[in-house]
Design an enzyme around this catalytic site. Structure first.
Site, PDB file in Angstrom:
ATOM      1  N   ASP A   1      -8.122   0.243  -3.297  1.00  0.00           N
ATOM      2  CA  ASP A   1      -8.318   1.686  -3.451  1.00  0.00           C
ATOM      3  C   ASP A   1      -7.022   2.437  -3.141  1.00  0.00           C
ATOM      4  O   ASP A   1      -6.213   1.978  -2.331  1.00  0.00           O
ATOM      5  CB  ASP A   1      -9.445   2.134  -2.507  1.00  0.00           C
ATOM      6  CG  ASP A   1      -9.982   3.506  -2.876  1.00  0.00           C
ATOM      7  OD1 ASP A   1      -9.682   3.999  -3.991  1.00  0.00           O
ATOM      8  OD2 ASP A   1     -10.686   4.091  -2.053  1.00  0.00           O
TER       9      ASP A   1
ATOM     10  N   ASN B 136      -4.877   3.929  -5.652  1.00  0.00           N
ATOM     11  CA  ASN B 136      -3.869   4.008  -6.722  1.00  0.00           C
ATOM     12  C   ASN B 136      -3.680   5.449  -7.208  1.00  0.00           C
ATOM     13  O   ASN B 136      -2.548   5.908  -7.380  1.00  0.00           O
ATOM     14  CB  ASN B 136      -4.301   3.183  -7.941  1.00  0.00           C
ATOM     15  CG  ASN B 136      -4.299   1.700  -7.675  1.00  0.00           C
ATOM     16  OD1 ASN B 136      -3.850   1.258  -6.644  1.00  0.00           O
ATOM     17  ND2 ASN B 136      -4.823   0.941  -8.617  1.00  0.00           N
TER      18      ASN B 136
ATOM     19  N   ARG C 207      -4.482   8.384  -5.757  1.00  0.00           N
ATOM     20  CA  ARG C 207      -3.884   9.293  -4.756  1.00  0.00           C
ATOM     21  C   ARG C 207      -2.409   8.989  -4.551  1.00  0.00           C
ATOM     22  O   ARG C 207      -1.584   9.891  -4.419  1.00  0.00           O
ATOM     23  CB  ARG C 207      -4.648   9.166  -3.418  1.00  0.00           C
ATOM     24  CG  ARG C 207      -5.907  10.032  -3.393  1.00  0.00           C
ATOM     25  CD  ARG C 207      -6.803   9.673  -2.249  1.00  0.00           C
ATOM     26  NE  ARG C 207      -7.408   8.359  -2.466  1.00  0.00           N
ATOM     27  CZ  ARG C 207      -7.840   7.568  -1.504  1.00  0.00           C
ATOM     28  NH1 ARG C 207      -7.738   7.945  -0.245  1.00  0.00           N
ATOM     29  NH2 ARG C 207      -8.399   6.405  -1.803  1.00  0.00           N
TER      30      ARG C 207
ATOM     31  N   ARG D  49      -2.100   9.312 -12.765  1.00  0.00           N
ATOM     32  CA  ARG D  49      -2.873   8.295 -12.040  1.00  0.00           C
ATOM     33  C   ARG D  49      -2.576   6.882 -12.542  1.00  0.00           C
ATOM     34  O   ARG D  49      -2.527   5.931 -11.762  1.00  0.00           O
ATOM     35  CB  ARG D  49      -4.377   8.584 -12.167  1.00  0.00           C
ATOM     36  CG  ARG D  49      -4.829   9.832 -11.417  1.00  0.00           C
ATOM     37  CD  ARG D  49      -6.307  10.113 -11.689  1.00  0.00           C
ATOM     38  NE  ARG D  49      -7.136   8.964 -11.372  1.00  0.00           N
ATOM     39  CZ  ARG D  49      -7.566   8.655 -10.146  1.00  0.00           C
ATOM     40  NH1 ARG D  49      -7.252   9.440  -9.131  1.00  0.00           N
ATOM     41  NH2 ARG D  49      -8.309   7.596  -9.947  1.00  0.00           N
TER      42      ARG D  49
ATOM     43  N   HIS E 247      -1.949   2.751 -11.040  1.00  0.00           N
ATOM     44  CA  HIS E 247      -2.569   1.482 -11.452  1.00  0.00           C
ATOM     45  C   HIS E 247      -1.488   0.469 -11.847  1.00  0.00           C
ATOM     46  O   HIS E 247      -1.609  -0.719 -11.542  1.00  0.00           O
ATOM     47  CB  HIS E 247      -3.547   1.709 -12.605  1.00  0.00           C
ATOM     48  CG  HIS E 247      -4.708   2.604 -12.249  1.00  0.00           C
ATOM     49  ND1 HIS E 247      -5.384   2.501 -11.047  1.00  0.00           N
ATOM     50  CD2 HIS E 247      -5.312   3.623 -12.924  1.00  0.00           C
ATOM     51  CE1 HIS E 247      -6.360   3.412 -11.014  1.00  0.00           C
ATOM     52  NE2 HIS E 247      -6.325   4.103 -12.125  1.00  0.00           N
TER      53      HIS E 247
ATOM     54  N   SER F 157     -15.079  -1.298 -11.624  1.00  0.00           N
ATOM     55  CA  SER F 157     -16.515  -1.446 -11.359  1.00  0.00           C
ATOM     56  C   SER F 157     -17.317  -0.997 -12.575  1.00  0.00           C
ATOM     57  O   SER F 157     -16.814  -0.269 -13.448  1.00  0.00           O
ATOM     58  CB  SER F 157     -16.915  -0.611 -10.145  1.00  0.00           C
ATOM     59  OG  SER F 157     -17.045   0.747 -10.519  1.00  0.00           O
TER      60      SER F 157
ATOM     61  N   ASP G 126     -19.392   1.191 -12.588  1.00  0.00           N
ATOM     62  CA  ASP G 126     -19.464   2.654 -12.557  1.00  0.00           C
ATOM     63  C   ASP G 126     -18.148   3.316 -12.960  1.00  0.00           C
ATOM     64  O   ASP G 126     -18.113   4.531 -13.190  1.00  0.00           O
ATOM     65  CB  ASP G 126     -19.886   3.129 -11.156  1.00  0.00           C
ATOM     66  CG  ASP G 126     -21.326   2.737 -10.852  1.00  0.00           C
ATOM     67  OD1 ASP G 126     -22.150   2.758 -11.796  1.00  0.00           O
ATOM     68  OD2 ASP G 126     -21.628   2.397  -9.697  1.00  0.00           O
TER      69      ASP G 126
ATOM     70  N   TRP H 120     -16.729   3.101 -15.719  1.00  0.00           N
ATOM     71  CA  TRP H 120     -16.777   3.562 -17.118  1.00  0.00           C
ATOM     72  C   TRP H 120     -16.928   5.080 -17.173  1.00  0.00           C
ATOM     73  O   TRP H 120     -16.654   5.696 -18.197  1.00  0.00           O
ATOM     74  CB  TRP H 120     -17.933   2.904 -17.871  1.00  0.00           C
ATOM     75  CG  TRP H 120     -17.802   1.425 -18.083  1.00  0.00           C
ATOM     76  CD1 TRP H 120     -18.582   0.449 -17.500  1.00  0.00           C
ATOM     77  CD2 TRP H 120     -16.879   0.728 -18.937  1.00  0.00           C
ATOM     78  NE1 TRP H 120     -18.186  -0.797 -17.931  1.00  0.00           N
ATOM     79  CE2 TRP H 120     -17.145  -0.665 -18.819  1.00  0.00           C
ATOM     80  CE3 TRP H 120     -15.849   1.132 -19.787  1.00  0.00           C
ATOM     81  CZ2 TRP H 120     -16.423  -1.637 -19.515  1.00  0.00           C
ATOM     82  CZ3 TRP H 120     -15.136   0.162 -20.476  1.00  0.00           C
ATOM     83  CH2 TRP H 120     -15.418  -1.200 -20.335  1.00  0.00           C
TER      84      TRP H 120
ATOM     85  N   LEU I 295      -4.583 -21.548  -5.160  1.00  0.00           N
ATOM     86  CA  LEU I 295      -5.332 -20.302  -4.938  1.00  0.00           C
ATOM     87  C   LEU I 295      -6.290 -20.087  -6.090  1.00  0.00           C
ATOM     88  O   LEU I 295      -5.924 -20.294  -7.257  1.00  0.00           O
ATOM     89  CB  LEU I 295      -4.359 -19.110  -4.865  1.00  0.00           C
ATOM     90  CG  LEU I 295      -5.024 -17.722  -4.736  1.00  0.00           C
ATOM     91  CD1 LEU I 295      -5.656 -17.569  -3.338  1.00  0.00           C
ATOM     92  CD2 LEU I 295      -4.032 -16.596  -4.985  1.00  0.00           C
TER      93      LEU I 295
ATOM     94  N   ARG J   9     -16.162   2.181   2.754  1.00  0.00           N
ATOM     95  CA  ARG J   9     -17.452   1.905   2.094  1.00  0.00           C
ATOM     96  C   ARG J   9     -17.300   0.689   1.200  1.00  0.00           C
ATOM     97  O   ARG J   9     -16.175   0.269   0.906  1.00  0.00           O
ATOM     98  CB  ARG J   9     -17.935   3.131   1.300  1.00  0.00           C
ATOM     99  CG  ARG J   9     -16.930   3.693   0.335  1.00  0.00           C
ATOM    100  CD  ARG J   9     -17.498   4.879  -0.458  1.00  0.00           C
ATOM    101  NE  ARG J   9     -16.448   5.502  -1.246  1.00  0.00           N
ATOM    102  CZ  ARG J   9     -15.844   6.647  -0.921  1.00  0.00           C
ATOM    103  NH1 ARG J   9     -16.202   7.321   0.160  1.00  0.00           N
ATOM    104  NH2 ARG J   9     -14.885   7.138  -1.695  1.00  0.00           N
TER     105      ARG J   9
END
Ligand code: FPP
Length: 240
Positions: free
Chosen positions: A17, A19, A21, A30, A34, A62, A64, A66, A128, A185
Site C-alpha cells: 500500500d 503507491n 500517496r 499515481r 505503481h 484486488s 475490488d 476494478w 523462492l 487493515r
C-alpha cells in the site's frame, strides 16, 4: 498447510500500500507510484531467501480494484503485462518460481496466456516461490470453495485446498503478514491462510520499501511468541 521452498522457510505476505500517496506527495501521477512499486517488488523478492523466506505473496490488484478509474486500472494491467514479459528471465535466473493467484477470466486479452508462459518458464525455481495476487478476493475464494463443497465433509486441510484452488493458488499458511503505507487493515487478503499470521504494519510507502524494512519485519516476527491457540510450552504443567 505448510510453507514452501524448504523446511522451516517462512511464508511472508505483503499488502503493498501507499503507491498512490507516494506519487501524489511528489506531484506525480499515481501510476508513477505503481511503476516504482515494481522496483520495490524486485528488491524485496530478491532479499527473501537470505532472510529465511521461502514463499512471498504480494497483493497487486484486488477484485475490488476494478472500481478504480479506468486509466489507473488500464495502467496496472499494462504494468502486469510488461512485468510478465520483462521479468520472467530474471526470475528464472534467480531461482524464483512465479505464480499468479486470483481470477483469470476478467483479465485483458493475452494476460492469462502470458501468466501461463511465465509460470511454466519459472516452474523449476527452488529458492523462492513468488506469488502475485491479481483480481484476488479472499472472501470470493471462500464462497467459491463452499460452493464446490456442495454439502460434503471438509477438514481445515481439505477446505484450505479448495479455497486456494479457486484462485489458482496452493494452500500455504501465512506466517508473517506485512502492510505498508500506514493503514492497519486486511482488505480481503488471505483471510483463510492468515488465520495465525503475525501482523506487521509499517508507515513506509511501498515504493520505498526494501530489504532493510523486510529484515526489520522478520526480526520483529522472530521475537513474537506463536502459540496457535495453545499455551507456551514451558507453561504447560507436567502430567501428575
Ligand atoms: C495499493 O496502493 C497498491 C495497488 C493497488 C497496486 C500495487 C501494484 C504494484 C506494487 C505494482 C504492480 C505490479 C504488478 C506486477 C502488476 P494504492 O495505490 O492504493 O496507494 P494509496 O493508498 O497511497 O492510494
Amino acid at each position: 498447510m505448510q510453507s514452501e521452498a524448504g523446511p522451516g522457510a517462512l511464508h511472508a505476505a505483503i499488502i503493498m500500500d501507499g503507491n498512490g500517496r507516494w506519487a501524489t506527495q511528489r506531484g506525480l501521477p499515481r501510476l508513477a507510484g505503481h511503476h516504482r512499486g515494481v522496483e520495490a517488488i524486485r528488491r524485496t523478492a530478491e532479499a527473501c531467501p537470505d532472510l529465511g523466506i521461502g514463499t512471498l505473496t504480494l497483493y497487486a490488484f484486488s477484485a475490488d480494484n476494478w472500481q478504480r478509474p479506468a486509466d489507473e486500472v488500464g495502467g496496472l494491467m499494462r504494468l502486469l503485462r510488461s512485468y510478465l514479459r520483462n521479468e520472467t528471465q530474471r526470475l528464472a535466473r534467480t531461482g524464483t518460481r512465479l505464480s499468479v493467484v486470483g481470477r483469470r477470466d476478467r483479465l485483458p486479452n493475452g494476460i492469462p496466456e502470458a501468466i501461463a508462459q511465465a509460470e511454466a518458464a519459472t516452474a523449476s525455481g527452488g529458492r523462492l516461490h513468488l506469488r502475485i495476487c491479481v483480481d484476488y478476493s479472499a472472501r470470493d475464494a471462500i464462497i467459491a470453495a463452499a460452493q464446490r463443497l456442495q454439502g460434503g465433509e471438509a477438514t481445515r486441510e481439505s477446505f484450505g485446498e479448495l479455497v486456494a484452488g479457486t484462485m489458482h493458488g496452493s494452500p500455504v499458511d501465512v506466517d508473517l503478514l506485512i502492510r505498508t503505507g500506514g493503514e492497519q487493515r486486511l482488505s480481503d487478503f488471505m483471510l483463510w491462510e492468515a488465520a495465525y499470521a503475525e501482523l506487521h504494519f509499517t508507515d513506509r510507502m511501498w515504493p520505498e520499501f526494501g530489504p532493510d524494512d523486510l529484515a526489520a519485519a522478520v526480526a520483529e516476527f522472530a521475537r513474537r511468541e506463536r502459540r496457535f491457540g495453545g499455551l507456551k510450552t514451558a507453561a504447560v504443567p507436567a502430567a501428575a
